[in-house]
Write a protein that holds these residues in place. Structure first.
Motif, mmCIF file in Angstrom:
data_model
loop_
_atom_site.group_PDB
_atom_site.id
_atom_site.type_symbol
_atom_site.label_atom_id
_atom_site.label_comp_id
_atom_site.label_asym_id
_atom_site.label_seq_id
_atom_site.Cartn_x
_atom_site.Cartn_y
_atom_site.Cartn_z
ATOM 1 N N LEU A 152 9.064 -22.592 -14.133
ATOM 2 C CA LEU A 152 8.821 -21.348 -13.397
ATOM 3 C C LEU A 152 9.456 -21.427 -12.005
ATOM 4 O O LEU A 152 10.061 -20.469 -11.516
ATOM 5 C CB LEU A 152 7.308 -21.127 -13.281
ATOM 6 C CG LEU A 152 6.895 -19.822 -12.621
ATOM 7 C CD1 LEU A 152 7.292 -18.643 -13.494
ATOM 8 C CD2 LEU A 152 5.386 -19.802 -12.360
ATOM 9 N N VAL A 153 9.325 -22.589 -11.365
ATOM 10 C CA VAL A 153 9.894 -22.756 -10.024
ATOM 11 C C VAL A 153 11.425 -22.586 -10.086
ATOM 12 O O VAL A 153 12.015 -21.930 -9.220
ATOM 13 C CB VAL A 153 9.499 -24.128 -9.420
ATOM 14 C CG1 VAL A 153 10.256 -24.392 -8.129
ATOM 15 C CG2 VAL A 153 7.993 -24.194 -9.180
ATOM 16 N N MET A 154 12.053 -23.146 -11.110
ATOM 17 C CA MET A 154 13.510 -22.986 -11.248
ATOM 18 C C MET A 154 13.878 -21.497 -11.296
ATOM 19 O O MET A 154 14.799 -21.041 -10.629
ATOM 20 C CB MET A 154 14.019 -23.656 -12.538
ATOM 21 C CG MET A 154 13.954 -25.166 -12.541
ATOM 22 S SD MET A 154 14.985 -25.943 -11.268
ATOM 23 C CE MET A 154 13.718 -26.603 -10.195
ATOM 24 N N ARG A 155 13.104 -20.748 -12.088
ATOM 25 C CA ARG A 155 13.412 -19.309 -12.238
ATOM 26 C C ARG A 155 13.158 -18.568 -10.929
ATOM 27 O O ARG A 155 13.921 -17.674 -10.556
ATOM 28 C CB ARG A 155 12.578 -18.712 -13.379
ATOM 29 C CG ARG A 155 12.954 -19.334 -14.721
ATOM 30 C CD ARG A 155 12.280 -18.676 -15.919
ATOM 31 N NE ARG A 155 12.678 -19.385 -17.132
ATOM 32 C CZ ARG A 155 11.847 -20.119 -17.898
ATOM 33 N NH1 ARG A 155 10.561 -20.208 -17.592
ATOM 34 N NH2 ARG A 155 12.314 -20.744 -18.958
ATOM 35 N N ALA A 201 8.578 -23.345 -4.115
ATOM 36 C CA ALA A 201 7.909 -24.125 -5.168
ATOM 37 C C ALA A 201 6.416 -23.830 -5.226
ATOM 38 O O ALA A 201 5.739 -24.279 -6.150
ATOM 39 C CB ALA A 201 8.135 -25.617 -4.951
ATOM 40 N N GLY A 202 5.888 -23.087 -4.261
ATOM 41 C CA GLY A 202 4.434 -22.887 -4.196
ATOM 42 C C GLY A 202 3.803 -24.167 -3.672
ATOM 43 O O GLY A 202 4.445 -25.224 -3.664
ATOM 44 N N PRO A 203 2.532 -24.089 -3.251
ATOM 45 C CA PRO A 203 1.897 -25.267 -2.645
ATOM 46 C C PRO A 203 1.913 -26.472 -3.576
ATOM 47 O O PRO A 203 1.625 -26.338 -4.765
ATOM 48 C CB PRO A 203 0.453 -24.826 -2.389
ATOM 49 C CG PRO A 203 0.386 -23.370 -2.680
ATOM 50 C CD PRO A 203 1.642 -22.927 -3.318
ATOM 51 N N TYR A 223 10.552 -31.930 -5.592
ATOM 52 C CA TYR A 223 11.795 -32.686 -5.815
ATOM 53 C C TYR A 223 12.804 -31.851 -6.605
ATOM 54 O O TYR A 223 13.961 -31.703 -6.210
ATOM 55 C CB TYR A 223 11.458 -33.980 -6.556
ATOM 56 C CG TYR A 223 12.642 -34.777 -7.077
ATOM 57 C CD1 TYR A 223 13.389 -35.598 -6.232
ATOM 58 C CD2 TYR A 223 13.002 -34.725 -8.422
ATOM 59 C CE1 TYR A 223 14.457 -36.353 -6.721
ATOM 60 C CE2 TYR A 223 14.074 -35.478 -8.919
ATOM 61 C CZ TYR A 223 14.795 -36.287 -8.060
ATOM 62 O OH TYR A 223 15.854 -37.024 -8.540
ATOM 63 N N THR A 224 12.362 -31.280 -7.733
ATOM 64 C CA THR A 224 13.308 -30.493 -8.529
ATOM 65 C C THR A 224 13.709 -29.213 -7.784
ATOM 66 O O THR A 224 14.850 -28.767 -7.885
ATOM 67 C CB THR A 224 12.734 -30.184 -9.930
ATOM 68 O OG1 THR A 224 11.364 -29.784 -9.811
ATOM 69 C CG2 THR A 224 12.818 -31.399 -10.838
ATOM 70 N N ALA A 225 12.782 -28.655 -7.006
ATOM 71 C CA ALA A 225 13.133 -27.467 -6.210
ATOM 72 C C ALA A 225 14.196 -27.816 -5.167
ATOM 73 O O ALA A 225 15.156 -27.071 -4.957
ATOM 74 C CB ALA A 225 11.882 -26.894 -5.538
ATOM 75 N N GLN A 226 14.047 -28.972 -4.533
ATOM 76 C CA GLN A 226 15.039 -29.392 -3.525
ATOM 77 C C GLN A 226 16.415 -29.526 -4.172
ATOM 78 O O GLN A 226 17.430 -29.098 -3.623
ATOM 79 C CB GLN A 226 14.616 -30.737 -2.918
ATOM 80 C CG GLN A 226 13.442 -30.616 -1.958
ATOM 81 C CD GLN A 226 12.740 -31.943 -1.688
ATOM 82 O OE1 GLN A 226 12.926 -32.927 -2.403
ATOM 83 N NE2 GLN A 226 11.931 -31.979 -0.649
#
Ligand code: F6R
Length: 357
Positions: free
Chosen positions: A18-21, A147-149, A159-162
């Motif tokens: 979801l964060v990737m999207r 990424a949300g909290p 990490y993946t969001a970065q």
């Protein structure tokens, strides 16, 4: 809230698709092209060298980011651990740009470098999950992770969001200079999100791998080459911080220069094989440790897999493999900690944001 999840860490691992999207959406314009504030792209293009400064997991994301910026935007990058940089500053290039990567935006070691380089008149970009955080307020530019909290002490989705945000930054910067990209990053990040979903549905398989390799061991090694080396560093950090198993990540080729002395009968060695160009050499390293009794846990990418591999991840753009190869390593750490009755979300001796130097 963690809802039906037993731990925030597991919830946050599951949130990664979801964060990737969300990140793709947040960095898309009306015509669905990726876009970054032109003043930030301008700052990168003006720089003759980029210095990435971070700690811990964020430092590991920076190592992956270096590959993106050098390959897609053709700007040289150095990545430094903040606590070292502050008293051991390298000779800087003529026009440096500093990029701070920090989930919390409050890490004291990173802030201390930011204060120093601002005194010297240099510009900084902060990539953070927390709008209005200290590192964000004090830098010239900010990019958010969306990424949300993140509640669990062990960082996963940040990490993946970065890595995703760094990929977008590198891609947009490269294209602004007219560098041709052979792939569509929006599409490829979509494929990554789907692959992450597939991996998140394989928790039982990873729990079994954790049981098989890590339930009684004192130590564990992670090996990889190229970008797999960097993901191995992150896998080792995750494992040690929450399961207290002594873990070390290193480059496959470095084995014979010392660490191989530690391999005993049954020592688990997690090997990552997601890069075609180094697949043969990492497989060679696995043979070397197996010959000394190691218990090899090979995590490979589809297309490069061999019969005895422990886990195969779906195929994605070779540049973006860290986004998915890290997921089984996060799950491995999670289940190893669970099997050892460790406090997954609040490991001993650690705080979520480290606000002292
Ligand atoms: C490991 C972990 C830490 C942080 C490090 C930097 O799971 O969470 O290594 O990555 O303390 O924190 P931030 O990114 O907030 O600067």
């Amino acid at each position: 809230e963690k809802g039906t999840y037993p731990h925030y860490m597991l919830k946050e691992i599951d949130e990664q698709p979801l964060v990737m999207r969300k990140i793709v959406q947040a960095y898309q314009n009306e015509s669905n092209d990726l876009t970054i504030d032109p003043s930030i792209v301008g700052a990168l293009n003006e720089a003759d060298r980029i210095y990435i400064i971070a700690c811990g997991t964020s430092y590991h994301a920076g190592l992956v980011g270096k590959q993106f910026i050098e390959k897609m935007a053709k700007i040289p990058v150095e990545v430094h651990v903040a606590s070292e940089f502050s008293y051991n500053m390298p000779l800087l290039s003529e026009n440096p740009l500093f990029v701070f990567i920090s989930q919390s935006g409050e890490t004291a070691d990173s802030r201390s470098v930011l204060v120093q380089i601002k005194e010297q008149g240099y510009k900084a970009l902060t990539i953070t999950n927390v709008p209005g955080s200290t590192l964000s307020r004090e830098a010239n530019y900010t990019l958010l992770l969306h990424a949300g909290p993140e509640i669990a002490v062990a960082s996963t989705k940040a990490y993946t969001a970065q890595i995703a945000v760094l990929a977008i930054l590198a891609n947009v910067t490269g294209r602004s200079k007219g560098i041709e990209m052979e792939f569509d990053l929006v599409q490829d990040l979509g494929i990554v999100a789907n692959a992450m979903e597939v991996l998140c549905d394989k928790k039982e398989e990873m729990e079994e791998v954790a049981r098989q390799f890590l339930s009684t061991t004192r130590n564990c090694f992670f090996i990889g080459r190229a970008v797999d080396f960097y993901v191995g560093l992150e896998g080792a950090l995750k494992l040690k911080e929450i399961s207290y198993i002594q873990a070390e990540g290193f480059a496959g080729g470095e084995l014979k220069h010392g660490t191989i002395a530690l391999i005993e009968e049954g020592t688990p060695v997690v090997a990552l094989a997601t890069q075609e160009s180094v697949n043969l050499s990492i497989r060679g390293n696995v043979k070397e440790v197996v010959a000394r009794g190691a218990n090899p846990c090979i995590i490979s990418m589809k297309g490069l897999e061999e019969e005895d591999d422990s886990f195969v991840i779906p195929e994605v753009n070779e540049l973006l493999t860290p986004l998915i190869s890290v997921v089984p390593l996060q799950l491995l750490a999670y289940y190893a900690a669970l099997h050892r009755d460790c406090d997954v979300d609040k490991p001993r001796n650690l705080a979520k944001s480290v606000t002292v130097e």
